[in-house]
Design an enzyme around this catalytic site. Structure first.
Site, PDB file in Angstrom:
ATOM      1  CE  LYS A 179      33.292  53.030  33.364  1.00  0.00           C
ATOM      2  NZ  LYS A 179      32.052  52.750  34.124  1.00  0.00           N
ATOM      3  CD  GLU A 254      43.564  42.018  41.047  1.00  0.00           C
ATOM      4  OE1 GLU A 254      43.161  40.883  41.392  1.00  0.00           O
ATOM      5  OE2 GLU A 254      44.691  42.446  41.329  1.00  0.00           O
ATOM      6  CB  CYS A 288      36.293  39.943  44.148  1.00  0.00           C
ATOM      7  SG  CYS A 288      37.492  40.780  45.169  1.00  0.00           S
ATOM      8  CD  GLU A 387      31.957  36.575  41.467  1.00  0.00           C
ATOM      9  OE1 GLU A 387      31.831  36.969  40.305  1.00  0.00           O
ATOM     10  OE2 GLU A 387      32.842  36.983  42.247  1.00  0.00           O
TER      11      GLU A 387
HETATM   12  P1  NAD Z   1      31.429  44.647  35.592  1.00  0.00           P
HETATM   13  O1  NAD Z   1      32.485  43.850  34.926  1.00  0.00           O
HETATM   14  O2  NAD Z   1      30.091  44.665  35.011  1.00  0.00           O
HETATM   15  O3  NAD Z   1      31.860  46.188  35.696  1.00  0.00           O
HETATM   16  C1  NAD Z   1      33.104  46.588  36.190  1.00  0.00           C
HETATM   17  C2  NAD Z   1      33.519  47.881  35.518  1.00  0.00           C
HETATM   18  O4  NAD Z   1      33.680  47.636  34.124  1.00  0.00           O
HETATM   19  C3  NAD Z   1      32.484  49.006  35.639  1.00  0.00           C
HETATM   20  O5  NAD Z   1      33.174  50.241  35.790  1.00  0.00           O
HETATM   21  C4  NAD Z   1      31.789  48.977  34.301  1.00  0.00           C
HETATM   22  O6  NAD Z   1      31.254  50.216  33.909  1.00  0.00           O
HETATM   23  C5  NAD Z   1      32.940  48.589  33.380  1.00  0.00           C
HETATM   24  N1  NAD Z   1      32.514  47.985  32.120  1.00  0.00           N
HETATM   25  C6  NAD Z   1      31.377  47.271  31.871  1.00  0.00           C
HETATM   26  N2  NAD Z   1      31.332  46.918  30.573  1.00  0.00           N
HETATM   27  C7  NAD Z   1      32.459  47.398  29.979  1.00  0.00           C
HETATM   28  C8  NAD Z   1      32.986  47.341  28.664  1.00  0.00           C
HETATM   29  N3  NAD Z   1      32.342  46.734  27.679  1.00  0.00           N
HETATM   30  N4  NAD Z   1      34.190  47.924  28.438  1.00  0.00           N
HETATM   31  C9  NAD Z   1      34.857  48.541  29.432  1.00  0.00           C
HETATM   32  N5  NAD Z   1      34.402  48.642  30.695  1.00  0.00           N
HETATM   33  C10 NAD Z   1      33.210  48.072  30.973  1.00  0.00           C
HETATM   34  O7  NAD Z   1      31.450  44.124  37.062  1.00  0.00           O
HETATM   35  P2  NAD Z   1      30.515  44.543  38.250  1.00  0.00           P
HETATM   36  O8  NAD Z   1      29.227  43.851  38.139  1.00  0.00           O
HETATM   37  O9  NAD Z   1      30.512  46.024  38.383  1.00  0.00           O
HETATM   38  O10 NAD Z   1      31.364  43.964  39.493  1.00  0.00           O
HETATM   39  C11 NAD Z   1      31.161  42.674  39.950  1.00  0.00           C
HETATM   40  C12 NAD Z   1      32.290  41.764  39.503  1.00  0.00           C
HETATM   41  O11 NAD Z   1      33.551  42.301  39.859  1.00  0.00           O
HETATM   42  C13 NAD Z   1      32.232  40.431  40.207  1.00  0.00           C
HETATM   43  O12 NAD Z   1      32.432  39.397  39.280  1.00  0.00           O
HETATM   44  C14 NAD Z   1      33.372  40.473  41.193  1.00  0.00           C
HETATM   45  O13 NAD Z   1      33.883  39.251  41.581  1.00  0.00           O
HETATM   46  C15 NAD Z   1      34.348  41.316  40.491  1.00  0.00           C
HETATM   47  N6  NAD Z   1      35.275  41.943  41.428  1.00  0.00           N
HETATM   48  C16 NAD Z   1      36.561  41.481  41.484  1.00  0.00           C
HETATM   49  C17 NAD Z   1      37.461  42.028  42.398  1.00  0.00           C
HETATM   50  C18 NAD Z   1      38.886  41.555  42.456  1.00  0.00           C
HETATM   51  O14 NAD Z   1      39.710  42.274  42.972  1.00  0.00           O
HETATM   52  N7  NAD Z   1      39.222  40.389  41.952  1.00  0.00           N
HETATM   53  C19 NAD Z   1      37.051  43.065  43.227  1.00  0.00           C
HETATM   54  C20 NAD Z   1      35.732  43.504  43.152  1.00  0.00           C
HETATM   55  C21 NAD Z   1      34.859  42.930  42.233  1.00  0.00           C
END
Ligand code: NAD
Length: 485
Positions: A179, A254, A288, A387
């Site tokens: 997804k 992650e 991240c 963050e």
């Molecule tokens: P997000 O958590 O909003 O979304 C990530 C994914 O989760 C998307 O595909 C989104 O559609 C899905 N999602 C959102 N709500 C959901 C729900 N209720 N149930 C299931 N899936 C759902 O994050 P974002 O804003 O897209 O990304 C930014 C964040 O990701 C930052 O906090 C960043 O640090 C983190 N990040 C971490 C890493 C790592 O490897 N540690 C890498 C990249 C980004």
């Protein structure tokens, strides 16, 4: 259809077939560089997730499940070669979709190929053990795929995260449901096309775009999945872990970070400087493992701030396809978040050491923010604790090793840390005591380090991806005890 996108991006990929989402509804995909609509993607939902999980289950019982480990590896190697052949196209799609400068997007395409190469080569090298046990027994362990694995991916590095997560899961023989993020999913769709062209059996990889609270929630709570790999925010990570608990399936989280680079007075500053700045502004700070905190020992504090500020003032900002240093952030919403933090900086009277110039020619609808360096930040200030996910770095002074450690470890996060020093003993002490899943000494990020296990402690998550460790995470261990007399 948009000329820059040489395929129909409005479909899901399920069971080896491209099909419209069950609801027939579409979501607009924005170009962050100018705010225009790039294309429309499927608004996948529970029915599409049901179909994808069923297709993955069928693949495990069919041709995909019957391949040997070496055969799985060969398919991944073929996909790796194809990704490299198509690197220019993939880079362009990622640049348009995420807003990152073309050369950064190209590096992501090369990294995707490298993940597939690494995991393709590793597929037939994951061994079990024989265990010295009671007389009359042979005891051994087998590493088996979990089954259907769910991969929920964010928008900031789609290609890299798909490579490390789906690449490792496929190598172990799982069947995947991916997804992608609703803000950026073109390269996930392009990747599915490549998988099909390279002979990955139908159903081994399924891609369902859609909203997090719809397709994402349906996937993470689906009773037919056996493992979840989630990369994203802490808030959604908690929801995912709760959903995983509902079905008692393992989960790799992650999550975010507030990663420090710690610069001691004896450091080689010439070597450190490019890493200090790049790790903050790369991908417009939406990384991240962004080094959003720079801790500097007092005797060299002014020099480091001055030299970082010079670099900030020289940064060039512009649309992704202009291929400059910094592009826009992903969305109007993310721009608001970052600008909100810059307001906080102003309101609390902090010293802005430098802000990169914003050229008047920037497209008006684009989501640009000025990369900003803030000096003399107190360790407990919001911009040193939260963050931001934008190109804003806080420079924090310290005196001595103990204070450096206390500040570095003094946030809820623990993803990555960097240490710059010429003192070997101190480097090792710091590496042991820092709360982080990865520590880099006299470098930061090790150029991507596909081979290096990656993941967090504390609110940065748990479980490890990348390297060989990911193959253990994407498999379960079975113990077999055979009594022979
Ligand atoms: P997000 O958590 O909003 O979304 C990530 C994914 O989760 C998307 O595909 C989104 O559609 C899905 N999602 C959102 N709500 C959901 C729900 N209720 N149930 C299931 N899936 C759902 O994050 P974002 O804003 O897209 O990304 C930014 C964040 O990701 C930052 O906090 C960043 O640090 C983190 N990040 C971490 C890493 C790592 O490897 N540690 C890498 C990249 C980004």
């Amino acid at each position: 259809m948009n000329d820059a996108i040489p395929f129909d991006a409005s479909q899901t990929f399920v069971g080896g077939c491209w099909r419209a989402g069950a609801s027939g509804q579409l979501l607009p995909l924005a170009n962050p560089s100018d705010g225009s609509e790039l294309t429309r993607i499927a608004r996948g939902g529970a029915a599409d997730i049901d179909a994808a999980v069923a297709a993955a289950r069928a693949a495990l019982a069919g041709p995909w499940g019957s391949l040997t480990a070496a055969e799985r590896g060969r398919v991944l190697l073929k996909m790796s070669a194809r990704v490299l052949e198509q690197a220019d196209l993939l880079a362009r799609l990622e640049a348009l979709d995420v807003g990152k400068p073309l050369k950064q997007a190209r590096a992501d395409a090369v990294a995707l190929a490298r993940y597939l190469e690494f995991y393709g080569g590793a597929a037939d090298k994951v061994m079990g053990e024989t265990i010295p046990f009671a007389n009359g027994y042979v005891a051994l362990t087998l590493r088996e795929p979990h089954g259907v694995t769910a991969h929920i991916v964010p928008w900031n590095y789609p290609m890299q995260i798909i490579g490390r997560s789906v690449g490792a899961a496929l190598a172990m023989g799982n069947a995947c449901v991916l997804k992608p993020a609703e803000e950026a999913c073109l390269t996930a769709l392009a990747f599915a096309r490549i998988a099909g062209e390279c002979g990955l059996p139908a159903g081994a990889l399924n891609v369902v775009p859609g909203l997090g609270e719809e397709a994402g929630a349906a996937l993470s709570s689906h009773p037919g999945i056996n493992h979840i790999s989630f990369t994203g925010s802490v808030a959604v990570g908690s929801l995912i872990q709760a959903a995983a608990a509902g079905n008692a399936v393992p989960v790799t989280l992650e999550l975010g970070g507030k990663s420090p680079q710690v610069v001691f007075a004896d450091a080689d500053l010439d070597a450190a400087l490019p890493f200090l700045v790049n790790a903050g502004i790369q991908n417009a700070g939406q990384t991240c493992s962004a080094a959003s905190r720079i801790l500097v020992e007092r005797p060299v504090f002014d020099e480091v701030v001055r030299r970082m500020a010079e670099r900030y003032r020289a940064l060039k900002i512009g649309p992704a396809l202009d291929d400059l240093d910094v592009g826009p952030v992903i969305s109007a919403r993310q721009r608001e978040v970052v600008m909100g933090y810059l307001e906080v900086v102003k309101a609390s009277g902090l010293a802005v050491a430098a802000a990169a110039p914003m050229p008047p020619s920037l497209p008006r609808g684009g989501y640009y923010v000025p990369p900003t360096l803030v000096a003399e930040v107190q360790p407990d200030h919001r911009i040193a604790q939260e963050e931001i996910f934008g190109p804003v770095q806080a420079v924090i002074p310290f005196e001595g090793e103990a204070q450096a450690l206390a500040i570095a470890n003094g946030t809820p996060f623990g993803l990555v840390a960097g240490v710059w020093t010429r003192d070997g003993g101190r480097a090792l002490r710091m590496a042991r005591r820092l709360h982080a899943g990865q520590v880099f000494v006299n470098n930061y990020g090790a150029g991507g380090g596909v081979e290096l296990p990656f993941g967090g402690v504390k609110h940065s998550g748990h479980g490890r991806e990348k390297g060989f460790e990911a193959l253990y995470g994407f498999s379960s261990l079975k113990t077999v005890a055979i009594k022979h007399d």
